[in-house]
Design an enzyme around this catalytic site. Structure first.
Site, PDB file in Angstrom:
ATOM      1  N   SER A 756      38.620  36.235  29.903  1.00 18.56           N
ATOM      2  CA  SER A 756      39.827  35.452  29.645  1.00 18.56           C
ATOM      3  C   SER A 756      39.648  34.636  28.363  1.00 18.56           C
ATOM      4  O   SER A 756      39.489  35.219  27.295  1.00 18.56           O
ATOM      5  CB  SER A 756      40.145  34.568  30.853  1.00 18.56           C
ATOM      6  OG  SER A 756      41.435  34.026  30.740  1.00 18.56           O
ATOM      7  N   ASP A 833      47.951  42.795  34.268  1.00 17.73           N
ATOM      8  CA  ASP A 833      47.588  41.394  34.058  1.00 17.73           C
ATOM      9  C   ASP A 833      48.842  40.601  33.703  1.00 17.73           C
ATOM     10  O   ASP A 833      49.392  40.751  32.615  1.00 17.73           O
ATOM     11  CB  ASP A 833      46.545  41.300  32.942  1.00 17.73           C
ATOM     12  CG  ASP A 833      45.886  39.932  32.853  1.00 17.73           C
ATOM     13  OD1 ASP A 833      46.538  38.944  33.238  1.00 17.73           O
ATOM     14  OD2 ASP A 833      44.740  39.858  32.390  1.00 17.73           O
ATOM     15  N   HIS A 866      44.740  39.777  36.376  1.00 12.27           N
ATOM     16  CA  HIS A 866      43.743  39.075  35.561  1.00 12.27           C
ATOM     17  C   HIS A 866      42.372  39.021  36.238  1.00 12.27           C
ATOM     18  O   HIS A 866      41.350  38.908  35.565  1.00 12.27           O
ATOM     19  CB  HIS A 866      44.238  37.660  35.262  1.00 12.27           C
ATOM     20  CG  HIS A 866      43.520  36.992  34.136  1.00 12.27           C
ATOM     21  ND1 HIS A 866      43.470  37.522  32.861  1.00 12.27           N
ATOM     22  CD2 HIS A 866      42.805  35.833  34.080  1.00 12.27           C
ATOM     23  CE1 HIS A 866      42.771  36.718  32.074  1.00 12.27           C
ATOM     24  NE2 HIS A 866      42.356  35.700  32.790  1.00 12.27           N
TER      25      HIS A 866
END
Length: 922
Positions: A756, A833, A866
């Site tokens: 991330s 995501d 994610h």
């Protein structure tokens, strides 16, 4: 940001994801990379030895036939070379000729056999990590090695009991809500913390639900979640829970009567319709809920449901946050707040009509649960979400109120508040007598206002305004930790007030504002330490505030108390030890659940607070299973230290392999997150992927909390604003240079990885470094351009793209030449995501294509969000990380410039053997 709120809010994920000591083997560094100048025989023998070592490895991908570093490509070997006779020379003697031919055929036979053995015993370039016997530390074995499955499973996870403290209906303190524990009576109970230790006593214990199932009209209801009413007479039950985004969900809701042990639908007229949110009135007489983005009220005195709003829909939401507010502001699924007297409800009205949509495609699954139309079975399911990217129109939010007695909705105008397109509402806090405090910021989150609204007179005013950008160049983080302090003249509190976190002398500190409209607070905490998500508890009777601080060192957490007048600052935990605690308090703060999180094995106990006249302590978890495992396994050792970069002392954690030998040369992996206000270097106990890399693979793992991270001062924090990635990447590189110079580090084998924001930082670091320090990088779900991320997060730290176009350009991953100078890098992303869109990775790949850059690998996970956990993806992503890293440090990813075909005999033999192997495997 995503799994990263965990980091920025001191939670587990990390991550996501969140989120030991000492081992027996070191890294795989037995391969000799200088073999390109060795003889063919030595090269083949070396390769066979390595093949033997690699026997039993699982195949992970196609072999790279251009991997020729074990060959001397400057020499062409041909069978005719052995019979070459120089011009004018004497004919060779027959016996000598026979001997030479025999030697040649024996050599060819040996070489051919070696190639066949190599083909059949070796495996693909993409290898599973193993340990080399050469790297066993001289100290000997200290225990078993952990496996990747161990750290991905629950074997090394500390057991953690979540106690739900419950305010007593008659002011009792120390009540807790428990569900279906060992030896318990009833599925859902409220127990007195003191009397529950006596197993023969039922004093203070109330069974609310005997079982977790009940029947309504022939339908069996299975509890997913439960919320007792404040008077403990009714339980709000959720069943058939279905997750929406990170925090939001839908389901069916029921009212369960404690006396009769029977249930009924929350909305009898729409029993099967799914509800987004439901919450109790403080008076226990009503439940407000949101369905299809409209709000409704169910009074327990009637089975009728009152419609509060009716125009909600795709673009208009009532009482629940949209995607960006759920993710970046509230970290939850509610935008509804009951007044203490139960007469008013405050809620957000969110208008998303101008917010652009982003399509999330699902190629394998159908999250909607709906069957496709006939003929559309082979098309992906598409979900359009309202997602405001940086610079795009934001949702317009308004705070509205519902007067239950009058049955009307109203708003209150506040002079000089932010206009619709420049307003974020980040906290709503009810006070007493119809007063409510509203915390708002401008769109870029650097100007804060506190408005006080009186719903009785329907008036409001701004009582506090702070320009954080002018103060230190920083921003306002959205929090919901402000505590209302009611007036109590008998305890020297003549006016209402509230406790908030403020910036004082470059640190986050606690401050007491009283009366409500007083903008000048009394500072309760001072000094080097910073408060964390505080206050944690308030004892109104004794006039005490309890809070958590990052102690003398930023990687610590300790619990303190202080009086409302700022005196009698006292530690609750043992501050003489470098430890990490968190805590939750009973409603009256007479008791606390104290969680010791590390560095030793975590434990939990319930204690009476120091001001409580009745001492109490009960250990509820010691994690003995972890203590036993630590005696059997060898884990890494941890070294905490500071590194000075440009005058800033940055916390650094070095994980060393077990039986660390300072005379050896170790590869180094840097692991980072690095987002604004986050923290990765801490003293929490954990056996995670980094532990596996250090303990089992035998690599050193280094983590640096660079500039922009939390708990090292506002000066360091604010410095990164408007230029994310610049100082953070520099800090990683400068610390890496210091590690590369250490005598026990192999400077030719250094890598960096993150997920991330950490994925963004990985790419930014290798882009800034250009291969000079880091040879390898692994980025998972990375942001590659902050224009692609959501507006509230991106603009908080970068301003808007319209305001700071150069900053966005500089922060984007765009220097493909620099990326090409690294040896190799890996990028992985989930196609579904909803947080960091795969658009980030795809646009980066396009830049790399245009620049003819090919020194990278990509792994895409279909339908994963994610967290990357759909269809075995969670295990696969870490397996790929580990295997790719081993191959990197084994030299498998070394580049070959201008590769040319090799048509030598030995290449033909290798090709033939490979085809033979393929034929028989198929």
């Amino acid at each position: 940001m995503a799994t990263e709120k965990g980091h920025s809010r001191d939670d587990e994920e990390r991550v996501p994801l969140t989120r030991g000591s000492t081992e027996f083997r070191n890294s795989i560094d037995s391969f000799d990379y200088s073999s390109s100048t060795a003889s063919l025989s030595l090269a083949v023998i070396d390769r066979i030895n390595n093949s033997t070592q690699d026997a039993g490895l699982s195949e992970k991908g196609p072999r790279d036939d251009d991997d020729d570093r074990y060959w001397d490509d400057d020499v062409e070997y041909d069978v005719e070379d052995a019979d070459y006779i120089p011009s004018g020379g004497k004919p060779m003697h027959k016996s000598v000729k026979i001997a030479l031919w025999s030697l040649l055929f024996l050599s060819l036979g040996g070489w051919s056999l070696a190639f066949v053995l190599f083909i059949f015993r070796s495996h693909d370039t993409y290898q599973t990590p193993i340990l080399s016997e050469d790297n066993i530390s001289s100290g000997g074995l200290r225990g078993d090695r952990i496996t990747l499955d161990d750290v991905l499973g629950e074997e090394w996870m500390p057991r953690h009991h979540f106690i739900s403290w419950f305010p007593g209906p008659n002011g009792e303190d120390g009540l807790l809500l428990e569900k279906d524990g060992p030896g318990s009576t009833g599925y859902l109970r409220v127990e007195d913390i003191v009397s529950r230790k006596d197993t023969n006593s039922s004093k203070g214990s109330i069974v609310l639900m005997q079982k977790n199932t009940f029947t309504v009209g022939g339908e069996t209801v299975i509890c997913s979640q439960v919320w007792p009413s404040p008077d403990l007479k009714t339980v709000l039950v959720l069943s058939e829970k279905k997750q929406n985004w990170r925090h939001s969900f839908t389901g069916k809701y029921w009212l369960f009567d404690v006396d009769t042990q029977t249930g009924q639908p929350l909305d009898p007229a729409a029993q099967d319709q799914r509800i987004q949110l439901a919450s109790w009135s403080h008076k226990s007489d009503a439940v407000v809920f949101t369905r299809d983005n409209n709000m409704f009220l169910r009074k327990l005195s009637s089975k009728e449901v009152i419609t509060i709003t009716s125009d909600g829909g795709v673009d208009l939401l009532y009482g629940v946050p949209d995607w960006v507010y759920e993710e970046e502001v509230f970290s939850g699924n509610s935008a509804t707040w009951w007044a203490h007297d139960g007469n008013y409800i405050a809620f957000l009205r969110t208008n998303e009509s101008a917010v652009p949509e982003y399509p999330i495609q699902y190629f394998v699954s159908r999250p909607s649960g709906e069957d496709p139309n006939l003929g559309e079975e082979n098309y992906p399911e598409v979900r359009e979400i309202k997602y405001p990217k940086a610079g795009a129109p934001n949702p317009i939010v308004d705070l509205q109120f519902y007067d239950i007695r009058k049955g009307e909705i109203f708003s209150v105008d506040v002079a000089d508040r932010f206009p619709d397109d420049n307003r974020l509402i980040i906290e709503v806090l009810w006070a007493s007598n119809g007063k409510v405090l509203v915390r708002e910021t401008n769109r870029e989150s650097d100007i804060l206002i506190i408005a006080a609204i009186d719903v009785l007179s329907r008036t409001g005013k701004i009582v506090r305004k702070e320009d954080i950008n002018a103060l230190d160049g920083g921003w306002v983080e959205p929090t919901q930790s402000t505590r209302f302090i009611p007036a109590d003249p008998s305890n020297d509190r003549p006016e209402d007030g509230y406790i908030d976190t403020v910036i004082h002398e470059g640190r986050d500190q606690l401050a007491y504002f009283t009366p409500l409209d007083n903008p000048k607070p009394l500072i309760l905490t001072k000094g080097h330490s910073e408060v964390v998500n505080s206050p944690s508890g308030v004892d109104l009777k004794r006039g005490l505030v309890y809070f958590v601080v990052a102690g003398n060192e930023p990687w610590e957490r300790h619990v303190y108390s202080v009086k409302f007048d700022g005196t009698a600052l006292q530690p609750v935990t043992n501050v003489s030890e470098s430890s990490y605690y968190d805590v939750s308090f009973s409603d009256g703060a007479g008791y606390a659940l104290l969680n010791f999180r590390g560095p030793k094995v975590p434990w939990q106990k319930v204690i009476s607070t120091p001001a409580n006249e009745n001492p109490f302590e009960e250990i509820i978890e010691q994690n003995n299973h972890l203590s036993r495992k630590l005696r059997l396994f060898s884990l890494e050792s941890k070294v905490f230290q500071y590194i000075n970069i440009d005058g800033f002392s940055l916390p650094v954690l070095e994980r060393r392999p077990p039986n660390f030998d300072p005379t050896k040369k170790y590869p180094v992996l840097f692991y980072l997150y690095g987002g604004p206000g986050s923290q990765t270097v801490d003293k929490k106990f954990g056996v995670d992927f980094q532990s596996y890399v250090a303990s089992t693979l035998g690599y050193i793992v280094v983590t640096v909390d660079g500039r922009g991270t939390g708990y090292i001062g506002r000066k360091s924090l604010s410095l990164v604003r408007g230029k994310l990635g610049h100082y953070e990447a520099r800090d990683q590189i400068e610390v890496a240079k210091k590690w590369a110079a250490k005598p026990y580090v192999d400077e030719s084998r250094m890598a960096i990885w993150g997920w991330s924001y950490g994925g963004f930082m990985t790419l930014k670091t290798i882009e800034e470094d250009g291969g000079r320090t880091f040879q390898y990088g692994m980025a998972v779900a990375p942001v590659t351009d902050w224009r692609y991320y959501d507006s509230i997060y991106a603009e908080r730290y970068m301003h808007t793209p319209q305001h700071n176009p150069q900053g966005y350009d500089s922060s984007a991953i765009s220097n493909t030449t620099a990326l090409a100078n690294s040896v190799r890098f890996l990028v992985m992303h989930g196609t579904a995501d909803d947080n960091v869109h795969i658009q980030n990775t795809l646009t980066l790949l396009d830049k790399l294509d245009l620049a003819n850059v090919d020194n990278y690998d990509v792994h895409v996970f279909p339908d994963s969000n994610h967290n990357i956990n759909y269809h075995n993806a969670h295990k696969m992503v870490y397996t790929r990380l580990a295997d790719w890293l081993v191959n990197a440090f084994n030299g498998q990813w070394l580049k070959t410039n201008n590769p040319t075909p090799n048509d030598s005999l030995f290449r033909r033999v290798a090709t033939w053997a490979g085809l033979y192997k393929f034929k028989h495997l198929c």
